[in-house]
Scaffold this active site. Structure first.
Site, PDB file in Angstrom:
ATOM      1  N   ALA A 251      19.196 142.158  69.574  1.00 30.70           N
ATOM      2  CA  ALA A 251      18.482 143.165  68.773  1.00 30.70           C
ATOM      3  C   ALA A 251      17.002 143.210  69.135  1.00 30.70           C
ATOM      4  O   ALA A 251      16.424 142.167  69.425  1.00 30.70           O
ATOM      5  CB  ALA A 251      18.640 142.840  67.293  1.00 30.70           C
TER       6      ALA A 251
ATOM      7  N   GLY B  30      17.873 145.914  70.966  1.00 29.35           N
ATOM      8  CA  GLY B  30      18.855 146.521  71.867  1.00 29.35           C
ATOM      9  C   GLY B  30      18.311 147.110  73.158  1.00 29.35           C
ATOM     10  O   GLY B  30      19.036 147.801  73.875  1.00 29.35           O
ATOM     11  N   ASN B  31      17.063 146.833  73.456  1.00 34.08           N
ATOM     12  CA  ASN B  31      16.498 147.398  74.691  1.00 34.08           C
ATOM     13  C   ASN B  31      17.273 146.957  75.921  1.00 34.08           C
ATOM     14  O   ASN B  31      17.607 147.767  76.782  1.00 34.08           O
ATOM     15  CB  ASN B  31      15.036 146.963  74.848  1.00 34.08           C
ATOM     16  CG  ASN B  31      14.130 147.698  73.897  1.00 34.08           C
ATOM     17  OD1 ASN B  31      14.164 148.915  73.837  1.00 34.08           O
ATOM     18  ND2 ASN B  31      13.353 146.962  73.134  1.00 34.08           N
ATOM     19  N   LYS B  32      17.551 145.659  75.993  1.00 33.91           N
ATOM     20  CA  LYS B  32      18.177 145.150  77.224  1.00 33.91           C
ATOM     21  C   LYS B  32      19.667 145.473  77.263  1.00 33.91           C
ATOM     22  O   LYS B  32      20.222 145.710  78.335  1.00 33.91           O
ATOM     23  CB  LYS B  32      17.877 143.659  77.387  1.00 33.91           C
ATOM     24  CG  LYS B  32      16.374 143.462  77.579  1.00 33.91           C
ATOM     25  CD  LYS B  32      15.914 142.052  77.549  1.00 33.91           C
ATOM     26  CE  LYS B  32      14.396 141.966  77.496  1.00 33.91           C
ATOM     27  NZ  LYS B  32      13.801 142.240  76.167  1.00 33.91           N
TER      28      LYS B  32
ATOM     29  N   CYS C  80       9.042 136.720  76.169  1.00 33.97           N
ATOM     30  CA  CYS C  80       7.768 137.441  76.266  1.00 33.97           C
ATOM     31  C   CYS C  80       6.655 136.450  75.928  1.00 33.97           C
ATOM     32  O   CYS C  80       5.750 136.750  75.159  1.00 33.97           O
ATOM     33  CB  CYS C  80       7.742 138.688  75.381  1.00 33.97           C
ATOM     34  SG  CYS C  80       8.266 138.417  73.704  1.00 33.97           S
TER      35      CYS C  80
END
Ligand SMILES: C[S@@+](CC[C@H](N)C(=O)[O-])C[C@H]1O[C@@H](n2cnc3c(N)ncnc32)[C@H](O)[C@@H]1O
Length: 559
Positions: free
Chosen positions: A251, A253-255, A432
């Site tokens: 979550a 959910g970009n990747k 990150c």
């Protein structure tokens, strides 16, 4: 006038109040002005602070106007010179008059400051000031750093070619990130195709997409460049029928949606691979499900809501064809630029004889009375940096050695668990964070684990990486120097393994935040049987402890 007093109270609130900039604003019970107005004033004034300090100091108004404090003067002069409607107070208000009495002098100093920077317009001046501020931040920050808006074309719903003929048809193509903001205009329709990530486009930072049809219907997705590295590193140019995929910490959910896009080829109805995507947080998993649906990937992505990746059985028959796993667990978020914290303003020099501080960032405690008279001396949270993304809207917390160690333990545990999936041959791990302890150090621990050794896992070499990422020049680092609360540390990794790690650094010419990603691979035939009991046993004990604590405490930042 309450707008300015409210802004001062937010900027000088004692550090004990905690929380992000926005949460402090919106949860404040003492504000009279609207939180949105206060927010806008602080953010805008922070963009201009060094120039406003110059103007106010040169005009010498603080010596002439005892009612003005450095912080109030900065906010008021900001609105006087730059806001469309000037200072938001009655014309008769003594503080408004204290500024407007000097309007000729202020205007003159503002013009001189613009001419000194050889800028013809106010937007050009704004850009020049932005660069000066970046350069002043030092350490690795480049005066030329531009943070574009990154737009990823979603191949599930469209193609890059179609988007070039529609969404981007009126855009001017440029060859560098710097050219996106030439002339200081951050809203110009300019775009640059990214040289590293397929289907990724950089556009000027001020462009809005909320009402753009392609954004609303999921044809394009806004996703930072660095955040696109993991899926591309895992799937490469052509995953083909390379097996099923799993996103263990997915979550919002970009990747996951990026993996879905990379699986889709023009003209293909449905990819042959299936994606299992999950998040331990039920709330965040709802966003994940929504993002998957918007991206049009429902029919080949299964979202496991509220699923703890560590609780999955790697031998579960549902996952027997999972060959690739993407792990992007919670981390310190130390690489995130523009985190949502209260800006630190550079203030004009006090007109009073008291020793004057030059910014809103101070150490002090017990200064409440003094603060009322002179906000320049008032404290702000140590280590605060400007602003954040909605995706990372978790409580802020100090990053110190203890927290990093806990996060590193959990991250190692999560990746080690992935190494055990029966058919797994390729894994990516990303954060990150800029800290070695969460990055190269995790890689070293993984390689040292029993399961990695027995199943033949190793780091994906640079020459094996997809073409775009092979070209990426920033690689793993061997050591990290001591910084605020973080001890000096180093890793014992082979040169080839460090070269396999990819780093992104905030503030350089690449336009990304701080990020780390590495791939692990193994030859599918090498599979010495590891009993379930001994899988990742060496890391399991530490992890169980950390997991319990992590739940109640702080999950780290999420991208
Ligand atoms: C950095 S975020 C993931 C961002 C996501 N990959 C993306 O690109 O949008 C980390 C996520 O991991 C989830 N998480 C942490 N530990 C987990 C676990 N053991 N199992 C599943 N999800 C976990 C958190 O709830 C958080 O949403």
């Amino acid at each position: 006038m309450s707008l300015y007093y409210d802004a001062v109270s937010i900027l000088t609130a004692p550090s004990s109040t905690g929380g992000s900039f926005k949460s402090r604003l919106y949860n404040s019970r003492t504000l009279k002005a609207s939180p949105a107005q206060v927010y806008a004033l602080i953010v805008e004034a922070a963009k201009w602070d060094i120039l406003l300090k110059e103007v106010i100091d040169q005009a010498g108004i603080l010596k002439l106007e005892p009612k003005l404090t450095p912080l109030l003067s900065l906010l008021l002069v900001h609105d006087h010179l730059l806001a469309k409607n000037g200072i938001s107070a009655k014309a008769s208000h003594p503080l408004r008059q204290a500024v407007e009495r000097h309007k000729v002098r202020l205007k003159g100093e503002f013009t001189k400051a613009r001419v000194r920077r050889a800028c013809a317009t106010v937007p050009e001046l704004k850009e020049a000031v932005r660069r000066e501020k970046l350069a002043a931040q030092g350490v690795g920050a480049s005066a030329a750093a531009v943070y574009p808006r990154w737009v990823r074309v979603n191949n599930v719903r469209t193609t890059k070619e179609k988007q070039m003929k529609t969404t981007f048809s009126s855009y001017e193509a440029v060859n560098s990130l710097e050219e996106l903001v030439v002339g200081g205009d951050e809203k110009q329709k300019r775009m640059r195709l990214d040289p590293h990530i397929p289907d990724l486009v950089a556009v000027a930072p001020g462009l809005e997409f909320a009402t753009v049809p392609a954004y609303k219907n999921g044809e394009i997705i806004l996703q930072d460049k660095a955040s696109c590295f993991p899926a591309y590193l895992l799937l490469g140019e052509d995953w083909g029928s390379g097996g099923d995929l799993m996103d263990g910490c997915a979550a919002p959910g970009n990747k996951t949606t990026h993996m879905a896009s990379l699986l889709c080829k023009p003209g293909q109805k449905r990819p042959s691979s299936h994606i299992f995507s999950m998040d331990a947080s039920r709330v965040r998993a709802k966003t994940l499900q929504k993002m998957v649906s918007t991206a049009g990937a429902d029919n080949f992505v299964t979202v496991l809501q509220g699923q703890d990746f560590l609780a999955l059985d790697p031998e579960d028959p549902r996952f027997k064809d999972v060959t690739g796993l993407l792990l992007d667990p919670s981390c310190s978020g130390s690489g995130i630029i523009g985190r949502d914290d209260i800006p630190e303003l550079i203030l004009p020099t006090s007109g009073k004889a008291t020793p004057s501080a030059s910014s809103t960032k101070k150490n002090g405690q017990n200064q409440s009375k003094k603060r009322k008279r002179n906000e320049a001396s008032a404290p702000n949270e140590p280590g605060e940096t400007p602003s954040a993304t909605a995706e990372n809207d978790l409580p802020t917390a100090d990053i110190n050695q203890e927290r990093l160690t806990k996060l590193s333990n959990l991250q190692s545990l999560i990746v080690t668990h992935a190494l055990s999936f029966t058919s797994a041959t390729r894994i990516t791990y990303s954060t990150c964070s800029i800290h070695l302890l969460e990055n190269e150090s995790v890689v070293a621990r993984i390689l040292d684990s029993e399961v990695a050794k027995s199943r033949g896992w190793r780091v994906l070499r640079r020459d094996e990486q997809p073409e775009g990422l092979r070209k990426w020049k920033h690689r793993g680092v061997r050591s990290e120097k001591t910084s605020d609360g973080i001890e000096e540390c180093s890793v014992d990794l082979a040169e080839e393994d460090l070269e396999g790690c990819l780093r992104c650094w905030p503030g350089d010419e690449e336009g990304t935040g701080g990020f780390f990603v590495v791939g692990f691979v193994r030859d599918g035939d090498v599979d010495e049987q590891v009993s379930s009991g001994s899988r990742g046993e060496d890391l399991k004990d530490i992890g169980e402890e950390e997991e319990e604590e992590g739940e109640d405490e702080w999950e780290g930042f999420s991208d």
